[in-house]
Design an enzyme around this catalytic site. Structure first.
Site, PDB file in Angstrom:
ATOM      1  N   PRO A  89      79.467  31.772  50.988  1.00  0.00           N
ATOM      2  CA  PRO A  89      80.333  30.905  51.566  1.00  0.00           C
ATOM      3  C   PRO A  89      81.259  30.050  50.824  1.00  0.00           C
ATOM      4  O   PRO A  89      82.022  29.456  51.506  1.00  0.00           O
ATOM      5  CB  PRO A  89      79.247  29.805  52.173  1.00  0.00           C
ATOM      6  CG  PRO A  89      77.690  30.520  51.972  1.00  0.00           C
ATOM      7  CD  PRO A  89      78.060  31.627  50.738  1.00  0.00           C
ATOM      8  N   GLU A 116      68.940  31.526  47.980  1.00  0.00           N
ATOM      9  CA  GLU A 116      69.837  30.442  47.841  1.00  0.00           C
ATOM     10  C   GLU A 116      71.165  31.096  47.271  1.00  0.00           C
ATOM     11  O   GLU A 116      71.814  30.159  46.790  1.00  0.00           O
ATOM     12  CB  GLU A 116      69.411  29.471  47.143  1.00  0.00           C
ATOM     13  CG  GLU A 116      68.408  28.529  47.899  1.00  0.00           C
ATOM     14  CD  GLU A 116      68.705  28.091  49.308  1.00  0.00           C
ATOM     15  OE1 GLU A 116      70.020  27.647  49.478  1.00  0.00           O
ATOM     16  OE2 GLU A 116      67.978  28.073  50.298  1.00  0.00           O
ATOM     17  N   ARG A 153      87.944  50.311  61.703  1.00  0.00           N
ATOM     18  CA  ARG A 153      88.819  50.586  62.757  1.00  0.00           C
ATOM     19  C   ARG A 153      90.281  50.551  62.494  1.00  0.00           C
ATOM     20  O   ARG A 153      90.968  50.847  63.312  1.00  0.00           O
ATOM     21  CB  ARG A 153      88.364  49.534  63.908  1.00  0.00           C
ATOM     22  CG  ARG A 153      88.511  48.094  63.601  1.00  0.00           C
ATOM     23  CD  ARG A 153      88.337  47.094  64.653  1.00  0.00           C
ATOM     24  NE  ARG A 153      89.165  47.169  65.746  1.00  0.00           N
ATOM     25  CZ  ARG A 153      89.133  47.507  66.854  1.00  0.00           C
ATOM     26  NH1 ARG A 153      87.852  48.122  67.178  1.00  0.00           N
ATOM     27  NH2 ARG A 153      90.031  47.550  67.901  1.00  0.00           N
ATOM     28  N   ASP A 168      95.509  44.738  68.771  1.00  0.00           N
ATOM     29  CA  ASP A 168      94.688  43.847  68.521  1.00  0.00           C
ATOM     30  C   ASP A 168      95.056  42.420  68.224  1.00  0.00           C
ATOM     31  O   ASP A 168      96.250  42.392  67.477  1.00  0.00           O
ATOM     32  CB  ASP A 168      93.572  44.406  67.242  1.00  0.00           C
ATOM     33  CG  ASP A 168      92.582  45.333  67.980  1.00  0.00           C
ATOM     34  OD1 ASP A 168      92.616  45.583  68.952  1.00  0.00           O
ATOM     35  OD2 ASP A 168      91.666  46.036  66.963  1.00  0.00           O
TER      36      ASP A 168
HETATM   37  N1  SAM Z   1      72.772  28.289  49.342  1.00  0.00           N
HETATM   38  C1  SAM Z   1      74.046  28.916  49.622  1.00  0.00           C
HETATM   39  C2  SAM Z   1      75.167  28.120  50.071  1.00  0.00           C
HETATM   40  O1  SAM Z   1      74.705  27.098  50.445  1.00  0.00           O
HETATM   41  O2  SAM Z   1      76.189  28.218  49.880  1.00  0.00           O
HETATM   42  C3  SAM Z   1      73.835  29.678  51.020  1.00  0.00           C
HETATM   43  C4  SAM Z   1      73.119  31.203  50.500  1.00  0.00           C
HETATM   44  S1  SAM Z   1      72.950  32.148  52.021  1.00  0.00           S
HETATM   45  C5  SAM Z   1      71.284  31.574  52.849  1.00  0.00           C
HETATM   46  C6  SAM Z   1      72.302  33.494  51.292  1.00  0.00           C
HETATM   47  C7  SAM Z   1      73.472  34.688  51.203  1.00  0.00           C
HETATM   48  O3  SAM Z   1      73.984  34.828  52.387  1.00  0.00           O
HETATM   49  C8  SAM Z   1      74.776  34.377  50.420  1.00  0.00           C
HETATM   50  O4  SAM Z   1      74.332  34.411  48.939  1.00  0.00           O
HETATM   51  C9  SAM Z   1      75.815  35.205  50.986  1.00  0.00           C
HETATM   52  O5  SAM Z   1      75.861  36.400  50.440  1.00  0.00           O
HETATM   53  C10 SAM Z   1      75.483  35.269  52.207  1.00  0.00           C
HETATM   54  N2  SAM Z   1      76.179  34.555  53.198  1.00  0.00           N
HETATM   55  C11 SAM Z   1      75.826  33.371  53.715  1.00  0.00           C
HETATM   56  N3  SAM Z   1      76.898  32.356  54.638  1.00  0.00           N
HETATM   57  C12 SAM Z   1      77.918  33.068  54.302  1.00  0.00           C
HETATM   58  C13 SAM Z   1      79.366  33.233  54.650  1.00  0.00           C
HETATM   59  N4  SAM Z   1      79.615  32.180  55.650  1.00  0.00           N
HETATM   60  N5  SAM Z   1      80.209  34.015  54.367  1.00  0.00           N
HETATM   61  C14 SAM Z   1      79.796  35.145  53.318  1.00  0.00           C
HETATM   62  N6  SAM Z   1      78.472  35.103  53.023  1.00  0.00           N
HETATM   63  C15 SAM Z   1      77.521  34.299  53.444  1.00  0.00           C
END
Ligand code: SAM
Length: 218
Positions: A89, A116, A153, A168
């Site tokens: 994120p 996490e 795609r 698209d």
């Molecule tokens: N504790 C982290 C935070 O608040 O930023 C969130 C961890 S999430 C539960 C677990 C994993 O999901 C991350 O390490 C990432 O690989 C993926 N993930 C979750 N949300 C994402 C997003 N918006 N974009 C990309 N990957 C995401």
């Protein structure tokens, strides 16, 4: 041939989506290869531990650096010209422009987090950090699947002309697709716009461009 590698603790997540429709056809046609690399295979201890608690306390577990970095190295050994992307994120925002950028690379390696997230030091071993948007998924797998699907795609030969990606949304930056209608002509009191039934191709084209502009502006 485009080479995709998925670094994940849950390879089975990808089985069904990659066995359907456009990705299935692209793989069968040899346009793309997709290989899952199980991060747990690179764990150092006999319990195959890939996570540990955070220094300083706090909830949840983090992905340990040793197995994740070993998995990244294995991916780079298999595909030396791969572009390694961590799904997080905190990364830069994914977009159609990014999908086009990746499509023009020899291949991509998508690193999926769980728990996490990652020990921060892992960031030094990837080429890019990428986010799907301002929301939190349980793992990187749904994010990696979206990125991979949007690349597939765009690969030459994947879509027939009937499904062309050229029209698209977002192919031209910020421009959305126009509204589409199919049979029946009337559905629950809602009519298909009459211009689409007129047979006048110049009028139809003008209407579509105008709708596309209006929609994008809105
Ligand atoms: N504790 C982290 C935070 O608040 O930023 C969130 C961890 S999430 C539960 C677990 C994993 O999901 C991350 O390490 C990432 O690989 C993926 N993930 C979750 N949300 C994402 C997003 N918006 N974009 C990309 N990957 C995401």
């Amino acid at each position: 041939m485009f080479h995709a590698q998925l670094l994940t603790l849950f390879p089975a997540f990808f089985d069904s989506p990659l066995a359907c429709s456009i990705p299935k056809r692209a793989i069968a046609a040899g346009i793309v290869t997709v290989e899952c690399i199980q991060i747990r295979d690179f764990a150092l201890d006999k319990h195959k531990k890939v996570d540990d608690s955070p220094y300083g306390g706090g909830p949840g577990m983090l992905m340990k650096p040793e197995p994740v970095v070993a998995a990244i190295r294995a991916a780079r050994e298999k595909q030396p010209d791969t572009h390694v992307v961590m799904l997080t994120p905190s990364g830069g925002r994914f977009s159609q422009a990014k999908a086009i950028e990746y499509r023009d690379m020899p291949g991509i390696t998508l690193l999926c987090g769980r728990y996490e997230g990652f020990d921060e030091r892992i960031c030094d071993y990837v080429d890019e950090q990428l986010s799907m948007g301002d929301y939190v998924l349980s793992g990187g797998e749904p994010a990696a699947l979206s990125v991979l699907d949007s690349i597939i795609r765009l690969l030459p030969g994947v879509l027939g002309s009937a499904e062309s990606a050229v029209l698209d949304s977002f192919t031209e930056e910020g421009i959305l697709d126009w509204p589409h209608y199919t049979r029946p002509e009337q559905f629950e009191g809602k009519d298909v716009p009459s211009v689409l039934l007129s047979g006048n191709h110049a009028d139809i084209e003008r209407w579509r461009q105008e709708q596309s502009r209006q929609r994008s502006r809105r």
